[in-house]
Design an enzyme around this catalytic site. Structure first.
Site, PDB file in Angstrom:
ATOM      1  CG  HIS A 114      58.363  59.600 104.726  1.00 29.44           C
ATOM      2  ND1 HIS A 114      58.782  60.198 103.530  1.00 29.44           N
ATOM      3  CD2 HIS A 114      57.693  60.703 105.217  1.00 29.44           C
ATOM      4  CE1 HIS A 114      58.451  61.478 103.439  1.00 29.44           C
ATOM      5  NE2 HIS A 114      57.706  61.775 104.510  1.00 29.44           N
ATOM      6  CG  ASP A 164      63.888  57.511 106.775  1.00 33.31           C
ATOM      7  OD1 ASP A 164      64.197  58.353 107.390  1.00 33.31           O
ATOM      8  OD2 ASP A 164      62.778  57.585 106.305  1.00 33.31           O
ATOM      9  CB  CYS A 224      54.821  61.300 103.005  1.00 34.41           C
ATOM     10  SG  CYS A 224      54.619  62.912 102.485  1.00 34.41           S
ATOM     11  CD  GLN A 281      59.639  61.681 111.980  1.00 34.76           C
ATOM     12  OE1 GLN A 281      59.480  62.064 113.039  1.00 34.76           O
ATOM     13  NE2 GLN A 281      58.692  62.344 110.913  1.00 34.76           N
ATOM     14  CE  LYS A 291      61.004  64.735 109.263  1.00 33.24           C
ATOM     15  NZ  LYS A 291      59.525  65.208 108.924  1.00 33.24           N
TER      16      LYS A 291
HETATM   17  N1  C6P Z   1      58.064  63.214 107.448  1.00 30.59           N
HETATM   18  C1  C6P Z   1      56.086  63.983 108.359  1.00 30.59           C
HETATM   19  O1  C6P Z   1      55.076  64.892 108.746  1.00 30.59           O
HETATM   20  P1  C6P Z   1      62.352  65.464 104.738  1.00 30.59           P
HETATM   21  O2  C6P Z   1      60.964  66.049 104.046  1.00 30.59           O
HETATM   22  O3  C6P Z   1      63.393  65.131 103.387  1.00 30.59           O
HETATM   23  O4  C6P Z   1      63.095  66.437 105.874  1.00 30.59           O
HETATM   24  O5  C6P Z   1      61.905  64.046 105.498  1.00 30.59           O
HETATM   25  C2  C6P Z   1      61.397  63.170 104.661  1.00 30.59           C
HETATM   26  C3  C6P Z   1      61.095  61.974 105.530  1.00 30.59           C
HETATM   27  C4  C6P Z   1      61.627  60.889 105.612  1.00 30.59           C
HETATM   28  N2  C6P Z   1      61.376  59.833 106.244  1.00 30.59           N
HETATM   29  C5  C6P Z   1      60.759  59.916 107.212  1.00 30.59           C
HETATM   30  C6  C6P Z   1      60.498  58.540 108.270  1.00 30.59           C
HETATM   31  C7  C6P Z   1      59.986  61.157 107.400  1.00 30.59           C
HETATM   32  O6  C6P Z   1      58.949  61.061 108.397  1.00 30.59           O
HETATM   33  C8  C6P Z   1      60.104  62.102 106.579  1.00 30.59           C
HETATM   34  C9  C6P Z   1      59.293  63.265 106.803  1.00 30.59           C
HETATM   35  C10 C6P Z   1      57.133  64.421 107.533  1.00 30.59           C
HETATM   36  O7  C6P Z   1      55.791  62.925 108.876  1.00 30.59           O
HETATM   37  C11 C6P Z   1      56.793  65.332 106.409  1.00 30.59           C
HETATM   38  S1  C6P Z   1      56.030  64.329 105.409  1.00 30.59           S
END
Ligand code: C6P
Length: 413
Positions: free
Chosen positions: A128, A206, A371, A209, A232
């Protein structure tokens, strides 16, 4: 439902989520966008309301009873997150706004101080942007190399590139996700973690997910830093957490500066506070952190093993049903190697059009590059449709998606 259960009753769980008590465009809501952000159970919503009504004040700086209650709420949540990821110590858990802020904290505060010419940061093509762009930026700013492991034909990071990387660079950071948000792949991080440590590098996970969908154990993973997002995993938005090994966090300079994160401030010198406060400048997201703690309780009571098994079962069902739709192309690994994420495209129809027509039928999915532009580039795509599942997802929603896709094809016929 207990943590020992091997299965969960998604219909019963669904009743905890008030969002499903409405119709969308006159249809039942099929919410298949949980990888983007999850819905919230009444337990979390109510607990946060009660906290505001009975226990709210600023934390760590008031001696009055409300200040003490609020501080206990925040610190109690920190302990819950510690237990959730099996971290050794609660002071290693730093509250941030989201996984993105957490990964920036690591990149700026650790990478900014430890990367230089001759050094390399290694990420994968599946990252991401939040685990890609901060490392790319800091590496380039510090004159270090930024390297990307390409994916192989199975969609996994190609580890055959590692020897050449080790020969030519001093690898200081390896940063990857545990679960891909675009393809849902659950990675076997073991070999990469071991390789990173053989190089003397830190391993940054990371887990944005992964945390919602499977048991997490930072000690078993043997990572050095890990980042999660509360929104999430049934918690509120505006709260996430970074875990880091105490010895690394202690050696780091702060990321944000100002109130709360200091020990003493004089005209000529400021000294930093203890962990985790050194990294928590300003007023904390107090009720959000408390809500995340309640979400952790909720998920733990259902059981992360049960959630993972439920998602595997849903993905297998979805892959089968979506396979019936003519002209539909699926991306990603088999069901047993992925969390509740299914990416696909419908031949000849732009993903945004697909998502918009599905919305008219009460089906919420995400369409876009998720992203993950480097991955989209590799796949030769601008975007995909993505349906994502969670503990409250039922098969009927997947059926509604499949019916909706037939309608999409009729509209565009
Ligand atoms: N992915 C998706 O629809 P934030 O936005 O900071 O809470 O999370 C960022 C992020 C980081 N790593 C991974 C693997 C992610 O999937 C995400 C967020 C969302 O897939 C929004 S783009």
């Amino acid at each position: 439902m207990t943590a020992d259960s091997k299965t969960l009753n998604a219909h019963a769980i669904r009743a905890d989520f008030p969002i499903f008590e409405q119709l969308i465009h006159g249809k039942p809501l099929a919410y298949l966008d949980s990888a983007n952000s999850s819905q919230k159970p009444r337990q979390v919503i109510d607990a946060m309301t009660t906290f505001y009504e009975t226990s709210y004040a600023n934390v760590h700086r008031a001696v009055h009873v409300l200040g003490e209650r609020a501080t206990a709420g925040l610190e109690g949540a920190r302990e819950k997150v510690r237990a959730f990821i099996n971290a050794p110590e609660a002071r290693e858990v730093v509250f941030v706004r989201n996984a993105t802020e957490g990964l920036n904290l690591i990149a700026y505060a650790w990478g900014g101080a430890n990367l230089g010419p001759g050094d390399a940061v290694v990420v994968t093509e599946l990252e991401h942007h939040s685990n890609f762009v901060p490392w790319q930026y800091i590496a380039q700013r510090n004159g270090a190399s930024f390297l990307m492991l390409e994916i192989d034909d199975n969609g996994d990071p190609d580890l055959s590139q590692l020897d050449a990387i080790a020969r030519d660079h001093t690898v200081k950071v390896v940063a990857t996700n545990l679960v891909s948000n675009s393809l849902g792949t659950i990675h076997d991080l073991g070999p990469l973690v071991r390789w990173a440590h053989e190089q003397g590098a830190i391993f940054v996970c990371d887990a944005a997910q992964a945390a919602p969908h499977m048991p997490l154990d930072v000690q078993a993973l043997d990572c050095d830093f890990l980042a999660i997002s509360g929104h999430k995993m049934c918690g509120p938005s505006g709260i996430g957490a970074v875990w880091g090994r105490a010895r690394l966090l202690e050696a780091m300079e702060p990321f944000l500066l100002g109130g709360h994160m200091i020990n003493s401030v004089r005209y000529d010198k400021t000294t930093w506070g203890e962990l985790p406060h050194k990294f928590e400048a300003g007023t904390s997201p107090i009720v959000e952190a408390y809500g995340l703690g309640v979400a952790v309780d909720y998920l733990s009571a259902v059981g992360l093993d049960a959630i993972e098994a439920h998602e595997h079962e849903l993905v297998a069902y979805a892959l089968g049903r979506l396979g019936e739709v003519p002209g539909l192309k699926l991306y990603g690994p088999p069901a047993d190697r992925r969390a509740g994420v299914v990416s696909f495209n419908v031949e000849g129809i732009h993903p945004h059009d697909v998502a918009q027509i599905l919305d008219m039928q009460g089906v919420a999915i995400r369409a876009g590059h998720h992203c993950c532009q480097p991955l989209m580039h590799k796949l030769g795509l601008a975007a995909t449709n993505r349906a994502s599942f969670y503990l409250y997802t039922v098969r009927e929603e997947i059926d509604q998606l499949v019916e909706g896709l037939h309608t999409v094809q009729k509209v565009f016929a």
